[in-house]
Design an enzyme around this catalytic site. Structure first.
Site, PDB file in Angstrom:
ATOM      1  N   ARG A 146      -7.581  -0.519   1.401  1.00  0.00           N
ATOM      2  CA  ARG A 146      -8.121  -1.782   0.892  1.00  0.00           C
ATOM      3  C   ARG A 146      -8.577  -1.641  -0.556  1.00  0.00           C
ATOM      4  NH1 ARG A 146     -12.399  -1.989   5.711  1.00  0.00           N
ATOM      5  NH2 ARG A 146     -10.679  -0.820   6.629  1.00  0.00           N
ATOM      6  N   LYS A 201       0.861  -1.192   0.000  1.00  0.00           N
ATOM      7  CA  LYS A 201       0.000   0.000   0.000  1.00  0.00           C
ATOM      8  C   LYS A 201       0.892   1.235   0.000  1.00  0.00           C
ATOM      9  CE  LYS A 201      -3.081   2.720   3.026  1.00  0.00           C
ATOM     10  NZ  LYS A 201      -3.906   2.766   4.247  1.00  0.00           N
ATOM     11  N   ASP A 259     -12.052   7.111   3.831  1.00  0.00           N
ATOM     12  CA  ASP A 259     -10.824   6.936   4.612  1.00  0.00           C
ATOM     13  C   ASP A 259     -10.425   5.458   4.718  1.00  0.00           C
ATOM     14  OD1 ASP A 259      -8.632   7.656   6.074  1.00  0.00           O
ATOM     15  OD2 ASP A 259      -9.736   8.026   7.950  1.00  0.00           O
ATOM     16  N   LYS A 287     -10.011  13.130   7.883  1.00  0.00           N
ATOM     17  CA  LYS A 287      -9.478  12.830   9.213  1.00  0.00           C
ATOM     18  C   LYS A 287      -9.406  14.110  10.035  1.00  0.00           C
ATOM     19  CE  LYS A 287      -6.367   9.006   7.934  1.00  0.00           C
ATOM     20  NZ  LYS A 287      -6.987   7.958   8.754  1.00  0.00           N
TER      21      LYS A 287
HETATM   22  N1  BES Z   1      -3.991   4.774   6.900  1.00  0.00           N
HETATM   23  C1  BES Z   1      -5.096   4.542   7.775  1.00  0.00           C
HETATM   24  C2  BES Z   1      -4.752   3.592   8.916  1.00  0.00           C
HETATM   25  C3  BES Z   1      -3.790   4.121   9.948  1.00  0.00           C
HETATM   26  C4  BES Z   1      -4.244   4.812  11.038  1.00  0.00           C
HETATM   27  C5  BES Z   1      -2.440   3.871   9.853  1.00  0.00           C
HETATM   28  C6  BES Z   1      -3.382   5.269  12.007  1.00  0.00           C
HETATM   29  C7  BES Z   1      -1.568   4.319  10.812  1.00  0.00           C
HETATM   30  C8  BES Z   1      -2.030   5.024  11.896  1.00  0.00           C
HETATM   31  C9  BES Z   1      -6.245   3.935   6.984  1.00  0.00           C
HETATM   32  O1  BES Z   1      -6.354   4.344   5.678  1.00  0.00           O
HETATM   33  C10 BES Z   1      -7.489   4.358   7.674  1.00  0.00           C
HETATM   34  O2  BES Z   1      -7.765   5.522   7.675  1.00  0.00           O
HETATM   35  N2  BES Z   1      -8.210   3.406   8.248  1.00  0.00           N
HETATM   36  C11 BES Z   1      -9.389   3.674   8.959  1.00  0.00           C
HETATM   37  C12 BES Z   1     -10.386   2.635   8.561  1.00  0.00           C
HETATM   38  C13 BES Z   1     -11.775   2.942   8.983  1.00  0.00           C
HETATM   39  C14 BES Z   1     -12.296   4.162   8.243  1.00  0.00           C
HETATM   40  C15 BES Z   1     -12.639   1.738   8.691  1.00  0.00           C
HETATM   41  C16 BES Z   1      -9.083   3.618  10.448  1.00  0.00           C
HETATM   42  O3  BES Z   1      -8.215   2.824  10.852  1.00  0.00           O
HETATM   43  O4  BES Z   1      -9.656   4.403  11.181  1.00  0.00           O
HETATM   44 ZN    ZN Z   2      -4.634   4.947   4.784  1.00  0.00          ZN
HETATM   45 MN    MN Z   3      -7.443   6.100   5.455  1.00  0.00          MN
END
Ligand code: BES
Ligand code: ZN
Ligand code: MN
Length: 491
Positions: free
Chosen positions: A342, A256, A338, A268
């Site tokens: 995936r 990724k 966000d 975010k």
């Molecule tokens: N890149 C983030 C995950 C992440 C969060 C990596 C904090 C490192 C530190 C990912 O794209 C994301 O935003 N995931 C969300 C998923 C949710 C919206 C289902 C998350 O983890 O909140």
């Molecule tokens: Zn991400």
């Molecule tokens: Mn994200």
């Protein structure tokens, strides 16, 4: 930093690092220093109340009978706990800004394997790593002074061989991956990133870059949807190392590479958003792994694929509720922009699987914040549809020292992605966030042997306790992947 393997001692100049096991009064590995000092070392040890316990240390400056400017004597504790890589990392951490330029580690006479001697060099290099390229002013006491590390070892040629043939090139890959993660998102955006990777053709890697037009023709609208709000063109980069038998099925590594993740329209919060420059940490591990693989001329066929996109909110960005069609033909309702990693991986995995028919594929991704809730920053989360592959990853974790922990997949979790509006949604709900993300990916791997490693907690860190991890970007995964390839594809 110059690394060399030597046998000559104690003629060496600079600082000599002398490890001493608990209770070893004769300083086994350095008895010649001991006797040449005519009692001075013994006296200093007594004054320092040094007995060789782990963590104890003292210095002797300008010791009699040697060219060394200083002896740095370090307690190792009990023999069975001795880890030369950690020793070197701890010492380099302590002396990095000391003004010393040359360190010689006296690791001879300790019964180490060539592999362990080589790993000491890795510990030194990792602990010396800094990311200062954007500082126009650096105070003198923040400039590393150690320029040369020598490993004194019983068979310097065997130590050097273990380093040159494996640990050195892998370490090059780790450092390269750290740089990628540490660079700001205005330096590492998809095209700039791809341009950097193209230069790795010098190592003998074959590099191919797919732009948005090509990806649209292939039908990669899950990946492309993520980049819609960005001014920067999305890229898919394929790196290829053909070091194995002609026609042998390759291993595929998929990463990724979200060069910045604002969350998109599902924006975010601002605080801490800057960490999302590291949302390409999975891809950086894949690039670093390919550098290691090429650098050590691995006898294996390996494909590295990274999906590079920037996730931005914009008038053209995808909306929550959009339905996109992935390259596999499956449709996805994007309920949260966000949950973009995936979407990127769905197409990258499908492409890897259908185009290269790999024997096995592993993806690495900073996929979920939930994996940090589960495992903190000490273990990456592993998910797999193949127990054998999961075992291999566990073994590679053990041998590489990069920790990972397996979590389950189950049809019950998979159901959580059902939606009335499309084949699936890109969200699972509140519970088991890392697992549902992995279940989503599984829908794109068919019956290919596959594992997903969630590196959100391990590829980037703001806290430091491991002396080998000196910056935000850790390079996690480079070593694990190299061990996995070496242990399973180079036989
Ligand atoms: N890149 C983030 C995950 C992440 C969060 C990596 C904090 C490192 C530190 C990912 O794209 C994301 O935003 N995931 C969300 C998923 C949710 C919206 C289902 C998350 O983890 O909140
Ligand atoms: Zn991400
Ligand atoms: Mn994200």
């Amino acid at each position: 930093m110059k690394i060399s393997f030597v046998t000559a001692r104690p003629a060496t100049s600079g600082t000599a690092v002398i490890p001493v096991f608990d209770g070893d009064k004769k300083y086994g590995s350095a008895k010649d220093y001991y006797s040449a000092s005519k009692g001075a070392i013994a006296k200093a040890a007594k004054a320092a109340k040094f007995s060789g316990k782990a963590g104890q240390r003292f210095d002797v400056y300008a010791p009699a009978g040697s060219k060394a400017s200083r002896l740095h004597i370090v307690g190792l504790g009990k023999k069975d706990k001795f880890n030369p890589e950690m020793l070197a990392a701890n010492v380099v951490k302590g002396l990095l800004f000391s003004g010393d330029t040359t360190l010689t580690f006296h690791l001879d006479g300790l019964g180490l394997t060539p592999d362990q001697a080589a790993r000491a060099a890795v510990g030194a290099r990792l602990a010396a790593y800094q990311f200062n390229r954007h500082k126009t002013k650096l105070p003198k006491n923040k400039k590393p002074t150690i320029a040369s590390v020598k490993i004194a070892y019983d068979s310097s040629s065997k130590g050097k061989k273990a380093y040159d043939n494996f640990h050195g090139p892998v370490c090059d890959g780790i450092i390269y991956a750290r740089d990628l993660v540490n660079e700001p998102p205005n330096v590492i955006y998809p095209k700039a990133y791809a341009a950097r990777v193209k230069k790795l053709a010098d190592l003998g890697l074959k590099i191919e870059v797919l732009g948005e037009k090509r990806m649209a023709t292939l039908g990669m609208h899950a990946l492309l949807g993520v980049g819609l709000g960005s001014e920067r063109e999305s890229q898919l980069v394929v790196m290829r190392w053909d070091g194995g038998k002609k026609g042998a099925k390759p291993a595929a590594l998929i990463g990724k590479g979200v060069t910045f993740d604002t969350g998109g329209i599902s924006l975010k919060p601002g605080a801490g958003m800057w960490d999302m420059k590291g949302d390409m940490g999975g891809s950086a591990a894949v690039v670093g792994a390919m550098i290691g693989i090429a650098g050590r001329k691995a006898k294996a066929n390996v494909i590295g694929i990274i999906g590079l996109v920037e996730n931005m909110p914009d008038g053209r960005a995808q909306n929550p509720g959009d339905i996109v069609k992935s390259m596999s033909g499956q449709t996805i309702e994007v309920l949260n922009t966000d949950a973009e990693g995936r979407l990127v991986l769905a197409d990258a995995l499908h492409y890897a699987r259908t185009k290269y028919k790999p024997a096995a594929m592993i993806d690495l991704a900073t996929l979920t914040g939930a994996i940090i809730v589960s495992l903190g920053h000490e273990h990456a989360g592993v998910f797999s549809n193949d127990d054998g592959l999961a075992e291999q990853i566990s073994a590679a974790s053990e041998s590489s020292g990069e920790r990972s922990w397996r979590l389950p997949l189950l049809p019950e979790y998979d159901k959580l992605m059902d939606t009335p509006n499309a084949d699936m949604k890109n969200l699972g709900g509140k519970a088991a966030g890392s697992i549902t993300a992995a279940q989503f990916l599984q829908r794109f791997v068919g019956d290919t042997s596959w594992a997903h490693i969630d590196v959100a907690g391990t590829a980037m860190k703001n806290e430091r306790h491991d002396p080998r991890e000196t910056t935000f970007g850790t390079g996690y995964g480079v070593r694990l992947l190299n061990h996995w390839i070496a242990e399973n594809f180079e036989g």
